[in-house]
Design an enzyme around this catalytic site. Sequence first.
Site, PDB file in Angstrom:
ATOM      1  CE  LYS A 171      -4.097   1.947   0.216  1.00 25.86           C
ATOM      2  NZ  LYS A 171      -5.075   1.893  -0.907  1.00 25.86           N
TER       3      LYS A 171
ATOM      4  CG  ASP B 152      -6.650  -0.433  -3.071  1.00 24.10           C
ATOM      5  OD1 ASP B 152      -5.501  -0.705  -3.488  1.00 24.10           O
ATOM      6  OD2 ASP B 152      -7.138   0.721  -3.155  1.00 24.10           O
TER       7      ASP B 152
ATOM      8  CG  ASP C  38      -4.825 -12.917   8.195  1.00 21.76           C
ATOM      9  OD1 ASP C  38      -4.939 -14.153   8.188  1.00 21.76           O
ATOM     10  OD2 ASP C  38      -5.584 -12.163   8.838  1.00 21.76           O
TER      11      ASP C  38
ATOM     12  CG  ASP D  29      -8.924 -16.227   5.169  1.00 25.18           C
ATOM     13  OD1 ASP D  29      -7.911 -16.929   5.390  1.00 25.18           O
ATOM     14  OD2 ASP D  29      -9.855 -16.088   5.987  1.00 25.18           O
TER      15      ASP D  29
END
Length: 360
Positions: free
Chosen positions: A192, A224, A248, A252
């Site tokens: 980021k 993002d 993390d 997922d």
Amino acid sequence: MSKQILVLPGDGIGPEIMAEAVKVLQLANDKYSLDIELSFDELGGAAYDKYGVPLADATLERARAADAILLGAVGGPKWDTIEPALRPERGLLKIRSQLGLFANLRPAILYPQLADASSLKPEVVAGLDILIVRELTGGIYFGQPRESKVLENGERMAYDTLPYSESEIRRIAQVGFDMARVRNKKLCSVDKANVLASSQLWRAVVEEVAKDYPDVAVSHMYVDNAAMQLVRAPKQFDVMVTDNMFGDILSDEASMLTGSIGMLPSASLDANNKGMYEPCHGSAPDIAGQGIANPLATILSVSMLLRYSFNLSQAADAIETAVSKVLDQGLRTGDIHSAGMTRVGTAAMGDAVVEALRSL
Ligand code: IPM
Ligand code: MG
């Protein structure tokens, strides 16, 4: 000398899925004369219940002494209200950090047999094979200072810190490039950097490391956008390297592209390839004790363990082939079930893998 594996079943569905993985590991041990010895201990809530802490010092020492660690999952509502420092997750973070397991490899592979289980269209995910390389012992998970307090005006406030040193970024970037080199020579670094100072350093260091890997095509993406691209066109990715928290979240997300988080193993390695292996999914307290959890991610973690820590690729390949065979037979736990398939429970799935492995 025999190879020592410390098994930590953990909480929730952990003990159930681990029982199946251990069956598979024991058969592989006999069939391929691997000379592996297992010992068992507790981590997380189970450790809190037994020892009063989520990772006992003696357990940590056994983990240090072991050649590899096989972990189920930790956490559950039973321990949600205990002191934050004693929560099950703290045990997991401590073992990762104390053992220096900074490189977390999370493959997201779509088994062709499961294309229907993905929430995305089959053509978007067919052939998907992504490797997320997540930094695991730094960043906001461990940064100091961190604090929860009450301000003078009585308002509560809390903050965390997201630090990364050059050397921490360099070593995980190197793992990412090394992995890219033995795959499709394509690495996407996720950060980021349009906002965070730590990400600006991250990007600069990844660029420097890239100079040592001229054969690997490197790209950078904001997190993002990466989250969006993963559901829009996931096959553009091969290896992704990113920090602890972004990894993390993205892992997922990536896992669900493959139909079920119940299929995905992971490896957490130190600088010498000593590792801890665990399924990517959590302890699923909602289905714990019912015998319906999918043991395949843990079984595939055994395969990763044999491959990465012990270089036993024949046995590792055989376990993966056995898993593929039971999927060919149409056996499915609830999480990957679709019309026309045979629904089975945890133990039946484990037994089917054992039988498939035996007959190879
Ligand atoms: C994971 C888990 C852990 C993490 C939790 C249980 C602390 O979500 O391994 O991805 O956030 O690292
Ligand atoms: Mg997670």
